[in-house]
Design a protein around this motif. Sequence first.
Motif, PDB file in Angstrom:
ATOM      1  N   SER B  73      62.985  37.075  -7.384  1.00  0.00           N
ATOM      2  CA  SER B  73      62.362  37.060  -6.069  1.00  0.00           C
ATOM      3  C   SER B  73      61.810  38.438  -5.758  1.00  0.00           C
ATOM      4  CB  SER B  73      63.362  36.641  -4.990  1.00  0.00           C
ATOM      5  OG  SER B  73      64.357  37.627  -4.830  1.00  0.00           O
ATOM      6  N   LEU B  74      60.724  38.418  -5.004  1.00  0.00           N
ATOM      7  CA  LEU B  74      60.098  39.652  -4.527  1.00  0.00           C
ATOM      8  C   LEU B  74      60.134  39.615  -3.007  1.00  0.00           C
ATOM      9  CD1 LEU B  74      58.336  42.251  -4.850  1.00  0.00           C
ATOM     10  CD2 LEU B  74      56.343  40.741  -4.762  1.00  0.00           C
ATOM     11  N   LEU B  75      60.714  40.637  -2.424  1.00  0.00           N
ATOM     12  CA  LEU B  75      60.763  40.768  -0.970  1.00  0.00           C
ATOM     13  C   LEU B  75      59.922  41.967  -0.567  1.00  0.00           C
ATOM     14  CD1 LEU B  75      61.994  40.262   1.910  1.00  0.00           C
ATOM     15  CD2 LEU B  75      63.855  41.791   1.224  1.00  0.00           C
ATOM     16  N   ILE B  76      59.003  41.721   0.350  1.00  0.00           N
ATOM     17  CA  ILE B  76      58.220  42.808   0.940  1.00  0.00           C
ATOM     18  C   ILE B  76      58.691  42.942   2.387  1.00  0.00           C
ATOM     19  CG2 ILE B  76      55.930  43.672   1.526  1.00  0.00           C
ATOM     20  CD1 ILE B  76      54.780  41.839  -0.626  1.00  0.00           C
ATOM     21  N   THR B  77      59.241  44.080   2.719  1.00  0.00           N
ATOM     22  CA  THR B  77      59.747  44.271   4.082  1.00  0.00           C
ATOM     23  C   THR B  77      58.675  44.899   4.966  1.00  0.00           C
ATOM     24  OG1 THR B  77      60.640  46.443   3.522  1.00  0.00           O
ATOM     25  CG2 THR B  77      62.113  44.556   3.263  1.00  0.00           C
ATOM     26  N   ALA B  78      58.793  44.619   6.260  1.00  0.00           N
ATOM     27  CA  ALA B  78      57.885  45.209   7.255  1.00  0.00           C
ATOM     28  C   ALA B  78      56.434  45.104   6.796  1.00  0.00           C
ATOM     29  CB  ALA B  78      58.274  46.666   7.517  1.00  0.00           C
ATOM     30  N   SER B  79      55.982  43.874   6.578  1.00  0.00           N
ATOM     31  CA  SER B  79      54.662  43.656   5.981  1.00  0.00           C
ATOM     32  C   SER B  79      53.543  44.243   6.835  1.00  0.00           C
ATOM     33  CB  SER B  79      54.431  42.159   5.780  1.00  0.00           C
ATOM     34  OG  SER B  79      54.402  41.505   7.029  1.00  0.00           O
ATOM     35  N   ARG B  80      52.453  44.575   6.145  1.00  0.00           N
ATOM     36  CA  ARG B  80      51.251  45.127   6.778  1.00  0.00           C
ATOM     37  C   ARG B  80      50.064  44.256   6.394  1.00  0.00           C
ATOM     38  NH1 ARG B  80      52.542  51.016   4.113  1.00  0.00           N
ATOM     39  NH2 ARG B  80      54.469  51.457   5.254  1.00  0.00           N
ATOM     40  N   ALA B  81      49.031  44.333   7.194  1.00  0.00           N
ATOM     41  CA  ALA B  81      47.824  43.559   6.890  1.00  0.00           C
ATOM     42  C   ALA B  81      47.293  43.897   5.500  1.00  0.00           C
ATOM     43  CB  ALA B  81      46.755  43.824   7.950  1.00  0.00           C
ATOM     44  N   ALA B  82      47.477  45.149   5.080  1.00  0.00           N
ATOM     45  CA  ALA B  82      46.993  45.575   3.764  1.00  0.00           C
ATOM     46  C   ALA B  82      47.779  44.952   2.611  1.00  0.00           C
ATOM     47  CB  ALA B  82      47.063  47.099   3.654  1.00  0.00           C
ATOM     48  N   ASP B  83      48.892  44.317   2.908  1.00  0.00           N
ATOM     49  CA  ASP B  83      49.658  43.625   1.860  1.00  0.00           C
ATOM     50  C   ASP B  83      49.034  42.281   1.498  1.00  0.00           C
ATOM     51  OD1 ASP B  83      52.800  44.704   3.348  1.00  0.00           O
ATOM     52  OD2 ASP B  83      51.586  45.661   1.788  1.00  0.00           O
ATOM     53  N   THR B  84      48.043  41.842   2.262  1.00  0.00           N
ATOM     54  CA  THR B  84      47.377  40.575   1.971  1.00  0.00           C
ATOM     55  C   THR B  84      46.774  40.614   0.572  1.00  0.00           C
ATOM     56  OG1 THR B  84      46.899  40.125   4.282  1.00  0.00           O
ATOM     57  CG2 THR B  84      45.482  39.069   2.644  1.00  0.00           C
ATOM     58  N   ALA B  85      47.219  39.704  -0.280  1.00  0.00           N
ATOM     59  CA  ALA B  85      46.800  39.680  -1.683  1.00  0.00           C
ATOM     60  C   ALA B  85      47.489  38.497  -2.352  1.00  0.00           C
ATOM     61  CB  ALA B  85      47.191  40.970  -2.389  1.00  0.00           C
ATOM     62  N   SER B  86      47.192  38.313  -3.628  1.00  0.00           N
ATOM     63  CA  SER B  86      47.940  37.357  -4.442  1.00  0.00           C
ATOM     64  C   SER B  86      48.973  38.121  -5.249  1.00  0.00           C
ATOM     65  CB  SER B  86      47.010  36.594  -5.373  1.00  0.00           C
ATOM     66  OG  SER B  86      46.178  35.723  -4.652  1.00  0.00           O
ATOM     67  N   TYR B  87      50.154  37.553  -5.357  1.00  0.00           N
ATOM     68  CA  TYR B  87      51.256  38.203  -6.070  1.00  0.00           C
ATOM     69  C   TYR B  87      51.682  37.312  -7.239  1.00  0.00           C
ATOM     70  CZ  TYR B  87      51.432  41.442  -2.210  1.00  0.00           C
ATOM     71  OH  TYR B  87      51.100  42.398  -1.278  1.00  0.00           O
ATOM     72  N   PHE B  88      51.804  37.923  -8.394  1.00  0.00           N
ATOM     73  CA  PHE B  88      52.161  37.197  -9.611  1.00  0.00           C
ATOM     74  C   PHE B  88      53.410  37.782 -10.236  1.00  0.00           C
ATOM     75  CE2 PHE B  88      48.325  34.701 -10.212  1.00  0.00           C
ATOM     76  CZ  PHE B  88      47.363  35.425  -9.535  1.00  0.00           C
ATOM     77  N   CYS B  89      54.268  36.907 -10.727  1.00  0.00           N
ATOM     78  CA  CYS B  89      55.338  37.385 -11.583  1.00  0.00           C
ATOM     79  C   CYS B  89      54.904  37.151 -13.026  1.00  0.00           C
ATOM     80  CB  CYS B  89      56.655  36.676 -11.296  1.00  0.00           C
ATOM     81  SG  CYS B  89      56.761  34.971 -11.860  1.00  0.00           S
ATOM     82  N   ALA B  90      55.392  38.002 -13.897  1.00  0.00           N
ATOM     83  CA  ALA B  90      55.055  37.890 -15.301  1.00  0.00           C
ATOM     84  C   ALA B  90      56.293  38.200 -16.130  1.00  0.00           C
ATOM     85  CB  ALA B  90      53.923  38.841 -15.664  1.00  0.00           C
ATOM     86  N   SER B  91      56.631  37.310 -17.007  1.00  0.00           N
ATOM     87  CA  SER B  91      57.803  37.511 -17.851  1.00  0.00           C
ATOM     88  C   SER B  91      57.374  38.054 -19.204  1.00  0.00           C
ATOM     89  CB  SER B  91      58.558  36.191 -18.031  1.00  0.00           C
ATOM     90  OG  SER B  91      57.717  35.211 -18.586  1.00  0.00           O
ATOM     91  N   ILE B  92      58.142  39.007 -19.697  1.00  0.00           N
ATOM     92  CA  ILE B  92      57.868  39.593 -21.012  1.00  0.00           C
ATOM     93  C   ILE B  92      58.892  39.051 -21.992  1.00  0.00           C
ATOM     94  CG2 ILE B  92      57.863  41.673 -22.390  1.00  0.00           C
ATOM     95  CD1 ILE B  92      55.680  42.189 -20.741  1.00  0.00           C
ATOM     96  N   SER B  93      58.397  38.439 -23.046  1.00  0.00           N
ATOM     97  CA  SER B  93      59.272  37.899 -24.083  1.00  0.00           C
ATOM     98  C   SER B  93      58.864  38.461 -25.421  1.00  0.00           C
ATOM     99  CB  SER B  93      59.177  36.365 -24.129  1.00  0.00           C
ATOM    100  OG  SER B  93      59.536  35.802 -22.894  1.00  0.00           O
ATOM    101  N   TYR B  94      59.854  38.677 -26.243  1.00  0.00           N
ATOM    102  CA  TYR B  94      59.554  39.132 -27.596  1.00  0.00           C
ATOM    103  C   TYR B  94      59.202  37.915 -28.432  1.00  0.00           C
ATOM    104  CZ  TYR B  94      60.153  41.399 -32.120  1.00  0.00           C
ATOM    105  OH  TYR B  94      59.961  41.881 -33.377  1.00  0.00           O
ATOM    106  N   SER B  95      57.992  37.919 -29.014  1.00  0.00           N
ATOM    107  CA  SER B  95      57.555  36.735 -29.749  1.00  0.00           C
ATOM    108  C   SER B  95      57.605  36.924 -31.250  1.00  0.00           C
ATOM    109  CB  SER B  95      56.135  36.360 -29.312  1.00  0.00           C
ATOM    110  OG  SER B  95      55.260  37.439 -29.488  1.00  0.00           O
ATOM    111  N   GLY B  96      58.254  37.992 -31.701  1.00  0.00           N
ATOM    112  CA  GLY B  96      58.442  38.185 -33.127  1.00  0.00           C
ATOM    113  C   GLY B  96      57.456  39.167 -33.739  1.00  0.00           C
ATOM    114  N   ALA B  97      57.828  39.781 -34.855  1.00  0.00           N
ATOM    115  CA  ALA B  97      56.977  40.713 -35.613  1.00  0.00           C
ATOM    116  C   ALA B  97      56.431  41.829 -34.740  1.00  0.00           C
ATOM    117  CB  ALA B  97      55.824  39.951 -36.273  1.00  0.00           C
TER     118      ALA B  97
END
Lengths: 114, 114
Positions: B73-97
């Motif tokens: 989870s991502l928590l943004i406290t005391a949000s501001r108008a400038a926080d307006t955006a799209s937020y993505f999570c990205a997982s890093i996995s080791y895929s070998g070699a």
Amino acid sequence: GAGVSQTPSNKVTEKGKYVELRCDPISGHTALYWYRQSLGQGPEFLIYFQGTGAADDSGLPNDRFFAVRPEGSVSTLKIQRTERGDSAVYLCASSSLAGGDTQYFGPGTRLTVL
Amino acid sequence: SQQGEEDPQALSIQEGENATMNCSYKTSINNLQWYRQNSGRGLVHLILIRSNEREKHSGRLRVTLDTSKKSSSLLITASRAADTASYFCASISYSGAGSYQLTFGKGTKLSVIP
């Protein structure tokens, strides 16, 4: 230093044409990634370079897509016989370590295939 | 294919309120990262949390990771108008070699109303 740069910022082409998209990573970054992002979706992995070699090209959708990084710095994503479905924003990212660390993204190239 | 899923898909809050976004992933990860994107172009890295960490803070951002539930989870406290955006999570996995793969979710579109 400068961030990741991509050229062109926008590319409009006709169906069936060939296009090249360029990525200049942050100087000294050995890892380079290409992603494709369609409207309303997250970026989708295409290919990962470690140095000059493609360490993982499992995300390339078909053999019309090809990418090179001949000197371990600048990379070019090449798309042959473009189709309307190839229209998307193509994003490039680089990182200083072997891919498992923070990636720094360029502004992307918006490709439109008419 | 994308393995992460963000929840909610869209979130609208008043300035000053806190915003919480959730992310789930499917396979074992090395770390998980959160990115922000404005206007469908380049992504900006916000925070990285490693698989052996449970919580991390950076300014107004707080990220948690529960590997048993394969969620973050991502928590943004005391949000501001400038926080307006799209937020993505990205997982890093080791895929070998020596190859790592960054897999994004579809993102949460956050709107902060002044």
